[in-house]
Design a protein around this motif. Sequence first.
Motif, PDB file in Angstrom:
ATOM      1  N   GLY A 233       0.797  -1.225   0.000  1.00 52.60           N
ATOM      2  CA  GLY A 233       0.000   0.000   0.000  1.00 52.60           C
ATOM      3  C   GLY A 233       0.829   1.273   0.000  1.00 52.60           C
ATOM      4  O   GLY A 233       0.369   2.305   0.487  1.00 52.60           O
ATOM      5  N   ILE A 280       0.092  -2.634  -5.225  1.00 51.21           N
ATOM      6  CA  ILE A 280      -0.618  -1.594  -5.979  1.00 51.21           C
ATOM      7  C   ILE A 280      -0.401  -1.780  -7.474  1.00 51.21           C
ATOM      8  O   ILE A 280      -1.346  -1.709  -8.275  1.00 51.21           O
ATOM      9  CB  ILE A 280      -0.157  -0.195  -5.528  1.00 51.21           C
ATOM     10  CG1 ILE A 280      -0.668   0.096  -4.113  1.00 51.21           C
ATOM     11  CG2 ILE A 280      -0.645   0.876  -6.506  1.00 51.21           C
ATOM     12  CD1 ILE A 280      -0.260   1.444  -3.569  1.00 51.21           C
ATOM     13  N   ILE A 307      -5.421   4.583  -6.719  1.00 48.46           N
ATOM     14  CA  ILE A 307      -5.090   4.164  -5.354  1.00 48.46           C
ATOM     15  C   ILE A 307      -6.225   4.520  -4.394  1.00 48.46           C
ATOM     16  O   ILE A 307      -6.562   3.749  -3.484  1.00 48.46           O
ATOM     17  CB  ILE A 307      -3.758   4.811  -4.909  1.00 48.46           C
ATOM     18  CG1 ILE A 307      -2.593   4.217  -5.713  1.00 48.46           C
ATOM     19  CG2 ILE A 307      -3.533   4.620  -3.409  1.00 48.46           C
ATOM     20  CD1 ILE A 307      -1.256   4.867  -5.427  1.00 48.46           C
ATOM     21  N   GLN A 311      -8.355   2.143  -1.954  1.00 48.46           N
ATOM     22  CA  GLN A 311      -8.533   2.443  -0.525  1.00 48.46           C
ATOM     23  C   GLN A 311      -9.990   2.261  -0.120  1.00 48.46           C
ATOM     24  O   GLN A 311     -10.291   1.765   0.973  1.00 48.46           O
ATOM     25  CB  GLN A 311      -8.059   3.869  -0.243  1.00 48.46           C
ATOM     26  CG  GLN A 311      -7.828   4.196   1.212  1.00 48.46           C
ATOM     27  CD  GLN A 311      -7.160   5.555   1.389  1.00 48.46           C
ATOM     28  OE1 GLN A 311      -7.217   6.420   0.505  1.00 48.46           O
ATOM     29  NE2 GLN A 311      -6.511   5.758   2.534  1.00 48.46           N
ATOM     30  N   VAL A 317      -3.480   2.406   2.756  1.00 48.70           N
ATOM     31  CA  VAL A 317      -2.505   3.121   1.934  1.00 48.70           C
ATOM     32  C   VAL A 317      -1.573   3.925   2.817  1.00 48.70           C
ATOM     33  O   VAL A 317      -2.006   4.603   3.762  1.00 48.70           O
ATOM     34  CB  VAL A 317      -3.198   4.056   0.917  1.00 48.70           C
ATOM     35  CG1 VAL A 317      -2.159   4.795   0.080  1.00 48.70           C
ATOM     36  CG2 VAL A 317      -4.142   3.249   0.018  1.00 48.70           C
ATOM     37  N   TYR A 319       1.020   6.944   2.421  1.00 54.99           N
ATOM     38  CA  TYR A 319       1.541   8.017   1.565  1.00 54.99           C
ATOM     39  C   TYR A 319       2.831   8.548   2.182  1.00 54.99           C
ATOM     40  O   TYR A 319       2.826   9.062   3.311  1.00 54.99           O
ATOM     41  CB  TYR A 319       0.539   9.158   1.430  1.00 54.99           C
ATOM     42  CG  TYR A 319      -0.747   8.770   0.710  1.00 54.99           C
ATOM     43  CD1 TYR A 319      -0.794   8.728  -0.683  1.00 54.99           C
ATOM     44  CD2 TYR A 319      -1.898   8.451   1.428  1.00 54.99           C
ATOM     45  CE1 TYR A 319      -1.966   8.391  -1.346  1.00 54.99           C
ATOM     46  CE2 TYR A 319      -3.077   8.116   0.774  1.00 54.99           C
ATOM     47  CZ  TYR A 319      -3.100   8.075  -0.611  1.00 54.99           C
ATOM     48  OH  TYR A 319      -4.254   7.728  -1.262  1.00 54.99           O
TER      49      TYR A 319
END
Length: 364
Positions: A233, A280, A307, A311, A317, A319
């Motif tokens: 993720g 992903i 993405i 989610q 996820v 970031y």
Amino acid sequence: MIGVKRCVVHLQLLKRMKKVERLFIVSVDELEQCNKLVGKDDNRTIRVHSHGLRLPLLGLQGVKPRRYFPFKQGSLFVATLRVGPEGVQMTVDGKHVTSFAYRETLEPWLVSEVRISGDVKLISVLASGLPTSEDSDHTVDIEALKSVPLSLQRPVDLFIGVFSTANNFKRRMAVRRTWMQYPEVRSGTVVVRFFVGLTEVVSAKFVMKTDDDAFVRLDEVMASLSRINVTHGLLYGLINSDSQPHRSTDSKWFISPEEWSEEKYPPWAHGPGYVVSHDIAKAVYKRFNEVRLKMFKLEDVAMGIWIADMQKDGLEVHYEKEERIFNEGCKDGYVIAHYQGPREMMCLWQKLQETKRARCCGDP
């Protein structure tokens, strides 16, 4: 004919200043920069009062014609330019006249055009002698520029796809000559491929997208991924979490309400370089094959949209924002520098090799 005139002046000075002659006669591809037979001494001199140096008197009325001078007003001549490993050589009517060494970091494959100016009438041009494999053997190590073949037995940590077009040969060569020479690429643990067509599917822990005008500090990317220590993720890059669609039709990034109706985009990473984890990348590939992937004309924003949809389907996820990815140009300490031409790429690589520091090419 400025280059030839300079040769004549230099040679006249050298014959008057024997002690420094060796400092000025430089060879380019084993040919002297200035052929000694281009000009001839004239005995008359003038005195430069500030230093008392006696110099040849050139270009004044009554000076005798120079022996072997290749140009005469109103007369035809054939000039040949040859691009060699060290510089450009010029012959006129079969006689070597002068040579020009390349500027620092300029290589033969970067020479793509010739400009002719001055009081010369051009009658015809003939281009011939395209590089052969034999010529290339004397210029660069071709094997060092080839991508390492894929191997199912060798694990791949990072797959990098470089967006390019068929006519961007110089950019791809610059990438091959610079950051594709990192040990991780040469060993095959990092795989780099140019996206100019279809690409084989590769199983890798991470997948990266970049452009052919982006200089990538691959060692720093790998170090960051190791530090983050997230294998599922992950979206790593210059994350933009608060951007809106451009609604002006004058913008190159114009997006109509039909294309994207919401006021904001979900988080996305700028296009010069971002990394996603294997899960992903695999999900994007699967959804594309199942025709469930919403197409969007801004590829970096599109990845953020895809993405965000994952989610919603339960994907957790992570970031990871990398501030050292510069979307427009270069700054010291960069991980990725964007909008770098072939010469800048070579310069950045040279600075890294010499100083072991990420310094931009505008710096001393």
